[in-house]
Design a protein around this motif. Structure first.
Motif, PDB file in Angstrom:
ATOM      1  N   LEU A 291     -44.713 -64.093  13.934  1.00  0.00           N
ATOM      2  CA  LEU A 291     -45.044 -65.315  13.199  1.00  0.00           C
ATOM      3  C   LEU A 291     -45.927 -66.238  14.032  1.00  0.00           C
ATOM      4  O   LEU A 291     -46.891 -66.821  13.526  1.00  0.00           O
ATOM      5  CB  LEU A 291     -43.760 -66.039  12.783  1.00  0.00           C
ATOM      6  CG  LEU A 291     -42.963 -65.365  11.670  1.00  0.00           C
ATOM      7  CD1 LEU A 291     -41.582 -65.996  11.542  1.00  0.00           C
ATOM      8  CD2 LEU A 291     -43.712 -65.442  10.336  1.00  0.00           C
ATOM      9  N   GLN A 292     -45.604 -66.371  15.321  1.00  0.00           N
ATOM     10  CA  GLN A 292     -46.407 -67.240  16.174  1.00  0.00           C
ATOM     11  C   GLN A 292     -47.842 -66.723  16.275  1.00  0.00           C
ATOM     12  O   GLN A 292     -48.801 -67.498  16.211  1.00  0.00           O
ATOM     13  CB  GLN A 292     -45.793 -67.323  17.573  1.00  0.00           C
ATOM     14  CG  GLN A 292     -46.502 -68.295  18.511  1.00  0.00           C
ATOM     15  CD  GLN A 292     -46.383 -69.746  18.049  1.00  0.00           C
ATOM     16  OE1 GLN A 292     -45.296 -70.284  17.942  1.00  0.00           O
ATOM     17  NE2 GLN A 292     -47.509 -70.365  17.749  1.00  0.00           N
ATOM     18  N   ALA A 293     -47.991 -65.413  16.405  1.00  0.00           N
ATOM     19  CA  ALA A 293     -49.334 -64.822  16.463  1.00  0.00           C
ATOM     20  C   ALA A 293     -50.080 -65.030  15.147  1.00  0.00           C
ATOM     21  O   ALA A 293     -51.281 -65.313  15.138  1.00  0.00           O
ATOM     22  CB  ALA A 293     -49.230 -63.330  16.771  1.00  0.00           C
ATOM     23  N   SER A 294     -49.370 -64.911  14.035  1.00  0.00           N
ATOM     24  CA  SER A 294     -50.020 -65.074  12.730  1.00  0.00           C
ATOM     25  C   SER A 294     -50.509 -66.507  12.538  1.00  0.00           C
ATOM     26  O   SER A 294     -51.568 -66.740  11.948  1.00  0.00           O
ATOM     27  CB  SER A 294     -49.067 -64.680  11.601  1.00  0.00           C
ATOM     28  OG  SER A 294     -48.055 -65.645  11.383  1.00  0.00           O
ATOM     29  N   ILE A 295     -49.748 -67.474  13.029  1.00  0.00           N
ATOM     30  CA  ILE A 295     -50.161 -68.879  12.925  1.00  0.00           C
ATOM     31  C   ILE A 295     -51.423 -69.122  13.743  1.00  0.00           C
ATOM     32  O   ILE A 295     -52.382 -69.766  13.288  1.00  0.00           O
ATOM     33  CB  ILE A 295     -49.017 -69.802  13.387  1.00  0.00           C
ATOM     34  CG1 ILE A 295     -47.884 -69.767  12.356  1.00  0.00           C
ATOM     35  CG2 ILE A 295     -49.512 -71.234  13.601  1.00  0.00           C
ATOM     36  CD1 ILE A 295     -46.587 -70.392  12.839  1.00  0.00           C
ATOM     37  N   GLN A 296     -51.450 -68.576  14.962  1.00  0.00           N
ATOM     38  CA  GLN A 296     -52.627 -68.756  15.807  1.00  0.00           C
ATOM     39  C   GLN A 296     -53.866 -68.115  15.181  1.00  0.00           C
ATOM     40  O   GLN A 296     -54.942 -68.719  15.130  1.00  0.00           O
ATOM     41  CB  GLN A 296     -52.369 -68.158  17.192  1.00  0.00           C
ATOM     42  CG  GLN A 296     -53.474 -68.395  18.214  1.00  0.00           C
ATOM     43  CD  GLN A 296     -53.655 -69.866  18.567  1.00  0.00           C
ATOM     44  OE1 GLN A 296     -52.687 -70.620  18.581  1.00  0.00           O
ATOM     45  NE2 GLN A 296     -54.876 -70.273  18.823  1.00  0.00           N
TER      46      GLN A 296
END
Length: 302
Positions: free
Chosen positions: A20-25
């Motif tokens: 999820l963190q990677a997708s937000i970035q």
């Protein structure tokens, strides 16, 4: 199987905290991103993370996942509930195959580790609340408390010894009576860990708070907190291995320390499948860095 015609800039396999963190970035880079998640990772079980900046009273995995997905969707990220069984690379394009076939220019693996959680009644309702798996994440929670380690052989005994840093009131229950090495027995004795060689029947709990552990031979053992340590955790690096990515002896993926790319061009990884620090904060940071370098790689091609 369903074939999607869109070719994404990046496919993220694993929709836990790292994914999820990677997708937000990547969403903030305005990239076309697909997150594929089977909804069975660690964050679906943990009911409370206690070591994350901004959450002094803790936050559940469900809450983090829900907020992360909402954030990512606002940035145009697409989500697919699927289990990827095969990962192929044809030239410059990857294809993730499950019930759906999804293509992308880059792939970021955030597949994590599957914990060996025993099917003992009462354990699951307490996960993250009063029963834990990671001493670095939650050792502080047992400070000075009567704590039981439910485990197997040297794996469980080793964790029991580690936990004496936080509490001197540690009992190790060797659930399957797996033989302990002489060295480990000496460590248990030196650390003043109580050893019980008996099968666990049930965990007594109220609202996720452990009260006691019922055993076959030693009856009821009172406990305020507990850890599980049975070994046999599965590192989910098999998709990368299908493409020839290098792994360590413990199956964790080898990545570039700066970019987080695996030894396969265009294939990145972050979170527990890599370093296995087990810290959710570390997974978030590594995922952000990986996403940054995915974006840089796409820029070079463009």
């Amino acid at each position: 199987m369903g074939q999607l015609t869109m070719i994404y800039d990046c496919i993220i396999i694993g929709g836990g905290i790292a994914g999820l963190q990677a997708s937000i970035q990547l969403g903030r880079y305005m990239r076309k991103v697909a997150v594929i998640d089977a909804e069975e990772g660690r964050s679906t079980l943990c009911q409370k993370y206690n070591n994350i900046l901004g959450f002094p009273h803790g936050v559940s995995g469900h809450t983090l996942r829900q907020a992360g997905e909402e954030h990512a969707r606002r940035l145009g990220v697409h989500f697919y509930n699927d289990a990827v069984r095969h990962l192929h690379k044809n030239g410059a394009t990857f294809e993730a195959c499950g019930q759906l076939n999804i293509k992308g220019r880059k792939v970021l693996l955030a597949t994590g580790v599957k914990d060996h959680i025993p099917t003992i009644k009462g354990v699951e309702p307490c996960l993250g609340l009063s029963i834990y798996v990671c001493p670095d994440c939650d050792g502080y929670e047992i400070k000075g408390k009567k704590t039981v380690v439910m485990g197997s052989g040297d794996t469980g005994a080793a964790l029991a010894v580690i936990l004496t840093y936080w509490s001197s009131r540690i009992t190790f229950i060797n659930h399957d009576q797996k033989p302990l090495s002489k060295k480990m027995l000496e460590k248990l004795q030196a650390s003043q860990v109580a050893l019980k060689e008996t099968e666990i029947c049930e965990v007594k709990e109220e609202n996720g708070q452990i009260q006691a552990v019922e055993t076959v031979e030693d009856g009821i053992i009172e406990a305020e907190k507990a850890f599980v340590a049975f070994g046999g955790n599965i590192v989910r690096s098999d998709l990368a291995a299908q493409l020839g990515a290098q792994v360590r002896e413990n199956k964790h993926l080898i990545v570039d320390p700066q970019t987080k790319m695996t030894t396969v061009e265009g294939l990145w990884a972050a979170g527990d499948a890599v370093a296995h620090s087990e810290l959710v904060t570390a997974a978030m940071g590594e995922a952000s860095i990986a996403a940054l370098w995915v974006h840089k790689s796409l820029l070079k091609e463009e």
